[in-house]
Write a protein that holds these residues in place. Structure first.
Motif, PDB file in Angstrom:
ATOM      1  N   VAL A 118       0.890  -1.165   0.009  1.00  0.00           N
ATOM      2  CA  VAL A 118      -0.070  -0.183   0.065  1.00  0.00           C
ATOM      3  C   VAL A 118       0.803   1.257  -0.021  1.00  0.00           C
ATOM      4  N   PRO A 119       1.835   1.471   0.996  1.00  0.00           N
ATOM      5  CA  PRO A 119       2.829   2.584   0.885  1.00  0.00           C
ATOM      6  C   PRO A 119       3.284   2.714  -0.553  1.00  0.00           C
ATOM      7  N   GLU A 120       3.653   1.683  -1.121  1.00  0.00           N
ATOM      8  CA  GLU A 120       4.188   1.874  -2.387  1.00  0.00           C
ATOM      9  C   GLU A 120       3.235   2.310  -3.662  1.00  0.00           C
ATOM     10  N   LEU A 121       1.877   1.881  -3.403  1.00  0.00           N
ATOM     11  CA  LEU A 121       0.997   2.561  -4.332  1.00  0.00           C
ATOM     12  C   LEU A 121       0.761   3.596  -4.113  1.00  0.00           C
ATOM     13  N   GLU A 122       0.591   4.080  -2.961  1.00  0.00           N
ATOM     14  CA  GLU A 122       0.340   5.299  -2.616  1.00  0.00           C
ATOM     15  C   GLU A 122       1.426   6.265  -2.977  1.00  0.00           C
ATOM     16  N   ALA A 123       2.706   5.883  -2.920  1.00  0.00           N
ATOM     17  CA  ALA A 123       3.728   6.779  -3.560  1.00  0.00           C
ATOM     18  C   ALA A 123       3.504   6.945  -4.949  1.00  0.00           C
ATOM     19  N   ILE A 129       2.986   8.397 -11.659  1.00  0.00           N
ATOM     20  CA  ILE A 129       3.304   7.353 -12.607  1.00  0.00           C
ATOM     21  C   ILE A 129       2.050   6.291 -12.940  1.00  0.00           C
ATOM     22  N   THR A 130       2.281   5.525 -14.052  1.00  0.00           N
ATOM     23  CA  THR A 130       1.496   4.275 -14.459  1.00  0.00           C
ATOM     24  C   THR A 130       1.729   3.232 -13.777  1.00  0.00           C
ATOM     25  N   ILE A 131       0.630   2.770 -12.845  1.00  0.00           N
ATOM     26  CA  ILE A 131       0.764   1.449 -12.331  1.00  0.00           C
ATOM     27  C   ILE A 131       0.440   0.380 -13.019  1.00  0.00           C
ATOM     28  N   ASN A 132       1.237  -0.687 -13.119  1.00  0.00           N
ATOM     29  CA  ASN A 132       0.693  -2.044 -14.197  1.00  0.00           C
ATOM     30  C   ASN A 132      -0.177  -2.777 -12.948  1.00  0.00           C
ATOM     31  N   LEU A 133      -1.164  -3.070 -13.061  1.00  0.00           N
ATOM     32  CA  LEU A 133      -1.996  -3.741 -11.987  1.00  0.00           C
ATOM     33  C   LEU A 133      -1.990  -5.116 -12.555  1.00  0.00           C
ATOM     34  N   GLU A 134      -1.505  -5.773 -11.169  1.00  0.00           N
ATOM     35  CA  GLU A 134      -1.358  -7.376 -11.330  1.00  0.00           C
ATOM     36  C   GLU A 134      -2.260  -8.218 -10.806  1.00  0.00           C
ATOM     37  N   SER A 135      -3.322  -7.621 -10.209  1.00  0.00           N
ATOM     38  CA  SER A 135      -4.540  -8.485  -9.695  1.00  0.00           C
ATOM     39  C   SER A 135      -5.545  -7.637  -9.419  1.00  0.00           C
ATOM     40  N   PRO A 136      -6.771  -8.134  -8.926  1.00  0.00           N
ATOM     41  CA  PRO A 136      -7.912  -7.648  -8.549  1.00  0.00           C
ATOM     42  C   PRO A 136      -7.918  -6.729  -7.151  1.00  0.00           C
ATOM     43  N   THR A 137      -7.012  -7.439  -6.336  1.00  0.00           N
ATOM     44  CA  THR A 137      -6.850  -6.750  -4.963  1.00  0.00           C
ATOM     45  C   THR A 137      -6.034  -5.540  -5.082  1.00  0.00           C
ATOM     46  N   GLU A 138      -5.216  -5.609  -6.024  1.00  0.00           N
ATOM     47  CA  GLU A 138      -4.245  -4.300  -6.274  1.00  0.00           C
ATOM     48  C   GLU A 138      -5.092  -3.380  -6.896  1.00  0.00           C
ATOM     49  N   LEU A 139      -5.977  -3.570  -7.714  1.00  0.00           N
ATOM     50  CA  LEU A 139      -7.050  -2.572  -8.288  1.00  0.00           C
ATOM     51  C   LEU A 139      -7.709  -1.986  -7.155  1.00  0.00           C
ATOM     52  N   GLU A 140      -8.355  -2.809  -6.357  1.00  0.00           N
ATOM     53  CA  GLU A 140      -9.129  -2.225  -5.246  1.00  0.00           C
ATOM     54  C   GLU A 140      -8.538  -1.445  -4.257  1.00  0.00           C
ATOM     55  N   ARG A 141      -7.184  -1.733  -4.099  1.00  0.00           N
ATOM     56  CA  ARG A 141      -6.182  -0.917  -3.124  1.00  0.00           C
ATOM     57  C   ARG A 141      -6.199   0.583  -3.927  1.00  0.00           C
ATOM     58  N   VAL A 142      -5.631   0.397  -5.002  1.00  0.00           N
ATOM     59  CA  VAL A 142      -5.774   1.688  -5.838  1.00  0.00           C
ATOM     60  C   VAL A 142      -6.820   2.782  -5.743  1.00  0.00           C
ATOM     61  N   GLY A 143      -8.065   1.676  -6.018  1.00  0.00           N
ATOM     62  CA  GLY A 143      -9.434   2.492  -6.014  1.00  0.00           C
ATOM     63  C   GLY A 143      -9.653   3.006  -4.463  1.00  0.00           C
ATOM     64  N   ALA A 144      -9.237   2.471  -3.400  1.00  0.00           N
ATOM     65  CA  ALA A 144      -9.260   3.059  -2.075  1.00  0.00           C
ATOM     66  C   ALA A 144      -8.422   4.372  -1.912  1.00  0.00           C
ATOM     67  N   ALA A 146      -7.546   6.276  -4.379  1.00  0.00           N
ATOM     68  CA  ALA A 146      -8.121   7.337  -5.169  1.00  0.00           C
ATOM     69  C   ALA A 146      -9.353   7.835  -4.218  1.00  0.00           C
ATOM     70  N   ALA A 147     -10.044   7.057  -3.747  1.00  0.00           N
ATOM     71  CA  ALA A 147     -11.191   7.741  -2.841  1.00  0.00           C
ATOM     72  C   ALA A 147     -10.674   8.667  -1.543  1.00  0.00           C
ATOM     73  N   ARG A 148      -9.636   8.162  -0.967  1.00  0.00           N
ATOM     74  CA  ARG A 148      -9.133   8.665   0.188  1.00  0.00           C
ATOM     75  C   ARG A 148      -8.434   9.836  -0.183  1.00  0.00           C
ATOM     76  N   THR A 149      -7.680  10.043  -1.188  1.00  0.00           N
ATOM     77  CA  THR A 149      -6.845  11.305  -1.602  1.00  0.00           C
ATOM     78  C   THR A 149      -7.389  12.217  -2.517  1.00  0.00           C
ATOM     79  N   GLY A 150      -8.289  11.681  -3.061  1.00  0.00           N
ATOM     80  CA  GLY A 150      -9.040  12.372  -4.200  1.00  0.00           C
ATOM     81  C   GLY A 150      -8.138  12.519  -5.637  1.00  0.00           C
ATOM     82  N   TYR A 151      -7.011  11.948  -5.580  1.00  0.00           N
ATOM     83  CA  TYR A 151      -6.408  11.818  -6.830  1.00  0.00           C
ATOM     84  C   TYR A 151      -6.865  10.644  -7.793  1.00  0.00           C
ATOM     85  N   GLN A 152      -6.678  11.197  -9.070  1.00  0.00           N
ATOM     86  CA  GLN A 152      -7.034  10.131 -10.034  1.00  0.00           C
ATOM     87  C   GLN A 152      -5.785   9.186 -10.400  1.00  0.00           C
ATOM     88  N   PRO A 153      -5.679   8.041 -10.062  1.00  0.00           N
ATOM     89  CA  PRO A 153      -4.467   7.230 -10.474  1.00  0.00           C
ATOM     90  C   PRO A 153      -4.457   6.674 -11.902  1.00  0.00           C
TER      91      PRO A 153
END
Length: 411
Positions: A118-123, A129-144, A146-153
Motif C-alpha cells: 500500500v505505501p508503494e501504491l500510495e507513492a 506514474i502508471t501502475i501496472n495492475l497485477e491483480s484485482p486486489t491491487e486494483l481495489e487498493r488503488v481505488g481506495a 483514489a477515494a481517500r486522496t482525491g487523486y485519479q490514479p
C-alpha cells in the motif's frame, strides 16, 4: 534496416592493449588502482549508448524504447539510460525514486511487479506514474487510495497472456503465474476500472525473457498485438499505451548466437501500421533491460590464492556468488555453464591452463569458472567475468558470510 547483428565475442565490446583489457579508455589495472579495491563492477556507458543506437537504426520509427531498471538499478546507470531511451519501468519504491531523480516525467515511468505494498501504491499515485495492475486486489487498493486522496490514479493492466514465449530463458506467461491477470479475466477488471473512475492507460503484455531466437519473438509479438486488440474492445477508455515487453536476449554460453534483429524489425514494421490504425492514441513500447546493459558490464575479482587439488588447479578469488549469483550458475541455470571469463591483465597470455575459479565462501556452489582454459594466473591477477551489466550485484546474496560488498563504477 541494416547493421542489426552485434559482434558475437563479449570481449569485442572492449579493447585490449598490451594484453590488458581496456574499459572506457582505461586499462583494467589502472582502473583497479583508481577504485582502490576489488571486487568491483564496471559499466561502459559508450557500450550502452551503442546498443540503443543499434536499436534505433534497426527498428521501425515511432516505436518507444523503455529501460527496465531492475536489470541494473545503479543510479548512475539509470541516469545515463534515461538520456538514451523514452521511458523507464520500475519494480519497487526505491527504483521509483531512482527513476524520478533522473528527471524523467511521470508520464514515462511505469511500475510493474506483483505484491506492491500500500505505501508503494500510495507513492506511485502521488507521483503520477502508471501502475501496472497485477491483480484485482491491487486494483481495489488503488481505488481506495483514489477515494481517500482525491487523486485519479493512472493505471494499466498487466496481462498474463494465454501463450508463452517459446525458448525463453525465463517464461513469464502461458499458464498459472504470479505475474499479471489472466487474459480471460481482464475484461471484468477493465469494467471495474471504469466503475472506480481511474485513468486507464493501456496494457502491459510480457511473455518471457532472454530469448535469442527471432522467430519466437516474432510469433509472440504477433500474438501480443492480437490479444491487445481483442482486449481493447472492453477498455473503459482509449488505449494510450501498449507495452509489448521485450524478451531480447544476449549470448552468455558457448554455442549462443547473438539475436538477429532483422526478422524482428521486419515483422514490427509490417504489423505496426494496422495496430496504430486500430489504436490511434496508443504509444507502442518495447521494454528492455538485459539487452540494453548486459553486455556493457564486467565483474572483476582478484586472485588471492593458487592451489592444486588432486590434479586440478584452483584460483581462489575475493569474489564469487555473493556478488554475482548468475555467473555462479545459481540464478536460474538448470545445468551450470561458464560465463565468458578471462584473466583481465593477461587476456591472451602465452601460457595457458585449465583451471577452476572459485570464491572465498564456505560452499562448493561458489564457482565463477569450472574447468575453463585461461591464461596462467597467479596471486594478484584480475579475473574478469563478462556479460555482467545486468542481474549482477543487486541479484546476488551480498550479505552471505558478511564479506565486503563490491564497488560499482560507470566509465
Amino acid at each position: 534496416m541494416n547493421d542489426t547483428r552485434p559482434d558475437h565475442s563479449p570481449m569485442d565490446q572492449f579493447s585490449v592493449v598490451d594484453d590488458c583489457l581496456q574499459l572506457g579508455g582505461q586499462s583494467l589495472v589502472d582502473l583497479a588502482a583508481r577504485i582502490g579495491q576489488t571486487p568491483f563492477y564496471a559499466y561502459d556507458r559508450d557500450a550502452m549508448t551503442r546498443r540503443v543506437a543499434l536499436l534505433r537504426r534497426s527498428l521501425p520509427e515511432g516505436l518507444s524504447l523503455h529501460y527496465a531498471i531492475k536489470a541494473n538499478p545503479m543510479p548512475a546507470v539509470v541516469q545515463h539510460m534515461a538520456g538514451q531511451v523514452d521511458g523507464l519501468d520500475v519494480a519497487s519504491q526505491r527504483e521509483m525514486q531512482v527513476a524520478l531523480d533522473t528527471g524523467t516525467g511521470p508520464d514515462d515511468i511505469s511500475f510493474a511487479g506483483p505484491g506492491k505494498s500500500v505505501p508503494e501504491l500510495e507513492a506511485a499515485v502521488a507521483a503520477g506514474i502508471t501502475i501496472n495492475l497485477e491483480s484485482p486486489t491491487e486494483l481495489e487498493r488503488v481505488g481506495a487510495i483514489a477515494a481517500r486522496t482525491g487523486y485519479q490514479p493512472r493505471v494499466a493492466v498487466r496481462v498474463n497472456p494465454d501463450f508463452e514465449l517459446k525458448s525463453s530463458g525465463m517464461r513469464m506467461s502461458g499458464g498459472p503465474k504470479a505475474f499479471g491477470i489472466d487474459a480471460e479475466r481482464v475484461p471484468d477488471l477493465l469494467a471495474r476500472i471504469g466503475e472506480l473512475g481511474l485513468h486507464f492507460r493501456g496494457f502491459h503484455i510480457f511473455s518471457g525473457s532472454q530469448n535469442l531466437r527471432p522467430e519466437t519473438l516474432v510469433e509472440a509479438q504477433g500474438q501480443t498485438f492480437e490479444l491487445a486488440l481483442r482486449l481493447a474492445e472492453s477498455a473503459p477508455g482509449p488505449v494510450e499505451m501498449l507495452n509489448i515487453g521485450g524478451g531480447f536476449g544476449i549470448p552468455y554460453f558457448p554455442g549462443d548466437k547473438p539475436l538477429d534483429l532483422g526478422p524482428v524489425a521486419e515483422h514490427l514494421a509490417g504489423r505496426l501500421p494496422a495496430v496504430r490504425d486500430a489504436l490511434p492514441d496508443a504509444e507502442i513500447i518495447l521494454e528492455l533491460g538485459r539487452y540494453l546493459v548486459g553486455e556493457a558490464g564486467i565483474y572483476v575479482a582478484e586472485v588471492l590464492d593458487r592451489k592444486e587439488s588432486r590434479g586440478q588447479v584452483f584460483l581462489v578469488t575475493n569474489g564469487g556468488l555473493h556478488h554475482h549469483l548468475a555467473a555462479s550458475g545459481n540464478f536460474g541455470q538448470v545445468i551450470r555453464k561458464n560465463y565468458p571469463v578471462v584473466v583481465g591483465n593477461r587476456v591472451r597470455g602465452t601460457e595457458r591452463e585449465v583451471v577452476n575459479v572459485v570464491g572465498p565462501l564456505c560452499t562448493p556452489l561458489d564457482v565463477l569458472a569450472q574447468q575453463m582454459e585461461l591464461a596462467r594466473a597467479d596471486v594478484g591477477d584480475l579475473i574478469v567475468v563478462f556479460q555482467s551489466g545486468a542481474y549482477g550485484y543487486t541479484a546476488s546474496p551480498t550479505r552471505f558470510l558478511s564479506h565486503p560488498e563490491p564497488v560499482e563504477i560507470l566509465v
